[in-house]
Design a protein around this motif. Sequence first.
Motif, mmCIF file in Angstrom:
data_model
loop_
_atom_site.group_PDB
_atom_site.id
_atom_site.type_symbol
_atom_site.label_atom_id
_atom_site.label_comp_id
_atom_site.label_asym_id
_atom_site.label_seq_id
_atom_site.Cartn_x
_atom_site.Cartn_y
_atom_site.Cartn_z
ATOM 1 N N VAL A 139 19.912 4.314 -1.409
ATOM 2 C CA VAL A 139 19.247 5.517 -1.905
ATOM 3 C C VAL A 139 18.555 5.236 -3.236
ATOM 4 O O VAL A 139 19.117 4.562 -4.102
ATOM 5 N N HIS A 140 17.342 5.752 -3.368
ATOM 6 C CA HIS A 140 16.625 5.702 -4.651
ATOM 7 C C HIS A 140 17.216 6.772 -5.563
ATOM 8 O O HIS A 140 17.319 7.942 -5.182
ATOM 9 N N HIS A 141 17.603 6.361 -6.758
ATOM 10 C CA HIS A 141 18.250 7.270 -7.712
ATOM 11 C C HIS A 141 17.415 8.530 -7.956
ATOM 12 O O HIS A 141 17.949 9.647 -8.011
ATOM 13 N N LEU A 142 16.106 8.365 -8.106
ATOM 14 C CA LEU A 142 15.246 9.517 -8.399
ATOM 15 C C LEU A 142 15.100 10.433 -7.196
ATOM 16 O O LEU A 142 14.942 11.649 -7.357
ATOM 17 N N GLU A 143 15.161 9.870 -5.986
ATOM 18 C CA GLU A 143 15.135 10.728 -4.804
ATOM 19 C C GLU A 143 16.372 11.618 -4.791
ATOM 20 O O GLU A 143 16.306 12.794 -4.417
ATOM 21 N N GLY A 144 17.504 11.063 -5.213
ATOM 22 C CA GLY A 144 18.707 11.878 -5.317
ATOM 23 C C GLY A 144 18.499 13.058 -6.238
ATOM 24 O O GLY A 144 18.855 14.199 -5.904
ATOM 25 N N HIS A 145 17.908 12.818 -7.418
ATOM 26 C CA HIS A 145 17.637 13.908 -8.352
ATOM 27 C C HIS A 145 16.655 14.916 -7.754
ATOM 28 O O HIS A 145 16.840 16.128 -7.882
ATOM 29 N N LEU A 146 15.602 14.410 -7.107
ATOM 30 C CA LEU A 146 14.565 15.299 -6.570
ATOM 31 C C LEU A 146 15.121 16.240 -5.506
ATOM 32 O O LEU A 146 14.695 17.397 -5.408
ATOM 33 N N LEU A 147 16.064 15.758 -4.721
ATOM 34 C CA LEU A 147 16.598 16.567 -3.627
ATOM 35 C C LEU A 147 17.824 17.381 -4.044
ATOM 36 O O LEU A 147 18.273 18.248 -3.283
ATOM 37 N N SER A 148 18.358 17.137 -5.244
ATOM 38 C CA SER A 148 19.595 17.819 -5.659
ATOM 39 C C SER A 148 19.481 19.344 -5.700
ATOM 40 O O SER A 148 20.489 20.028 -5.436
ATOM 41 N N PRO A 149 18.316 19.952 -6.005
ATOM 42 C CA PRO A 149 18.251 21.426 -5.950
ATOM 43 C C PRO A 149 18.499 21.988 -4.552
ATOM 44 O O PRO A 149 18.816 23.173 -4.410
ATOM 45 N N LEU A 150 18.371 21.162 -3.517
ATOM 46 C CA LEU A 150 18.646 21.621 -2.161
ATOM 47 C C LEU A 150 20.143 21.818 -1.923
ATOM 48 O O LEU A 150 20.546 22.366 -0.887
ATOM 49 N N LEU A 151 20.959 21.392 -2.885
ATOM 50 C CA LEU A 151 22.401 21.604 -2.787
ATOM 51 C C LEU A 151 22.805 22.977 -3.334
ATOM 52 O O LEU A 151 23.968 23.360 -3.246
ATOM 53 N N ALA A 152 21.852 23.677 -3.949
ATOM 54 C CA ALA A 152 22.136 24.991 -4.537
ATOM 55 C C ALA A 152 21.708 26.098 -3.583
ATOM 56 O O ALA A 152 21.005 25.862 -2.591
ATOM 57 N N GLU A 153 22.125 27.302 -3.895
ATOM 58 C CA GLU A 153 21.679 28.491 -3.162
ATOM 59 C C GLU A 153 21.110 29.495 -4.162
ATOM 60 O O GLU A 153 21.763 29.767 -5.168
ATOM 61 N N PRO A 154 19.903 30.030 -3.942
ATOM 62 C CA PRO A 154 19.038 29.722 -2.801
ATOM 63 C C PRO A 154 18.410 28.339 -2.946
ATOM 64 O O PRO A 154 18.278 27.834 -4.061
ATOM 65 N N ARG A 155 18.007 27.767 -1.846
ATOM 66 C CA ARG A 155 17.392 26.435 -1.866
ATOM 67 C C ARG A 155 15.913 26.554 -1.526
ATOM 68 O O ARG A 155 15.520 27.395 -0.705
ATOM 69 N N PRO A 156 15.074 25.730 -2.160
ATOM 70 C CA PRO A 156 13.639 25.824 -1.915
ATOM 71 C C PRO A 156 13.241 25.224 -0.569
ATOM 72 O O PRO A 156 13.901 24.318 -0.063
ATOM 73 N N ASP A 157 12.172 25.736 -0.013
ATOM 74 C CA ASP A 157 11.583 25.158 1.192
ATOM 75 C C ASP A 157 10.511 24.160 0.780
ATOM 76 O O ASP A 157 9.870 24.295 -0.265
ATOM 77 N N PHE A 158 10.287 23.151 1.613
ATOM 78 C CA PHE A 158 9.156 22.242 1.402
ATOM 79 C C PHE A 158 7.865 22.973 1.749
ATOM 80 O O PHE A 158 7.863 23.821 2.640
ATOM 81 N N PRO A 159 6.749 22.672 1.091
ATOM 82 C CA PRO A 159 6.617 21.751 -0.038
ATOM 83 C C PRO A 159 6.920 22.448 -1.358
ATOM 84 O O PRO A 159 6.864 23.675 -1.453
#
Length: 341
Positions: free
Chosen positions: A109-129
């Motif tokens: 895993v790319h460290h920055l990809e982890g950070h970029l996707l981390s808000p998807l662990l919260a509620e509410p979560r954003p939709d792409f894009p």
Amino acid sequence: MLVLGIESSCDETGVALYDTERGLIADQLHSQMAMHAEYGGVVPELASRDHIRRVRPLTDACLAEAGVTLQDIDAIAYTQGPGLGGALLVGASYANALAYGLGKPVIAVHHLEGHLLSPLLAEPRPDFPFLALLVSGGHTQIMAVRGVGQYEILGETLDDAAGEAFDKTAKLLGLPYPGGPLLSRLAEEGDPARFELPRPMLHSANLDMSFSGLKTAVLMLSKQVKAEHGSIDEQARKDICRAFQEAIVEVLVSKCIKALKQTGMQRIVVAGGVGANKQLRAALDDATRRRQYQVFYPPLKLCTDNGAMIAFAGAMRLKYATPAGGFTVKPRWELSNLPAV
């Protein structure tokens, strides 16, 4: 599907378990902050040795927290880079050995990809894009995120990252390591009207930023205060901290709003350690609300480096593509070179 995530890129050892049906079910983290404070900064060799000591007990704690065994794990994700070479090798070695012994796939895993996707662990979560402001100790970037693995850098700092500027400025003001969070706390008690510092590249046509000059501006302001009053008292230090933070926050918020206008996107997420800054969150909340945009943040405990974001990013890679693995680390790894999904 149950994914074990291992983060060891710098000075925090993170281990977590993410279940694609139940979500995050276990999360353990050890910070090396107290150990490195004695030296005024991160000592790479000490960081690596501490990761070795911590990663197995943290894994055991995660398994106990979730009530599962190693045999229940379906895949193992680890931070391949960027980061400190020795620290990354600890996570890579442990993840690959564990995966080999269990006969399970391993996901780099790319460290920055982890950070970029981390808000998807919260509620509410954003939709792409959505747009992402990645603002941490080593990175300050504005990105267009169109899906997992689909990232485009729209603007970034030309020198110091915002987190670096916080830490270096704190050191100039005589604050102990790690100074950035302490500077932010002192800024809360500062007078925003007493001092004013420049806003670098605030009105530039692009989305790039620059924060290194703010350190010089703080140094000159400190010398001026000393010349006029003989020393910098506690209130003056708080007022300088406030002026510094006001400058960085205004630039970051302005660039985010400009990026939303230019791209036509309606959502922005904030990730990285500086994303926990109260003034930044309040200013972004206000700016986006007035313009009818949406802003999303990861939970506060997931702003800094952690295993949860690595487990989640690994699960997403496993879901949408054949994940890359192997026993390699990439201390320098541009996000633009990340395999697309």
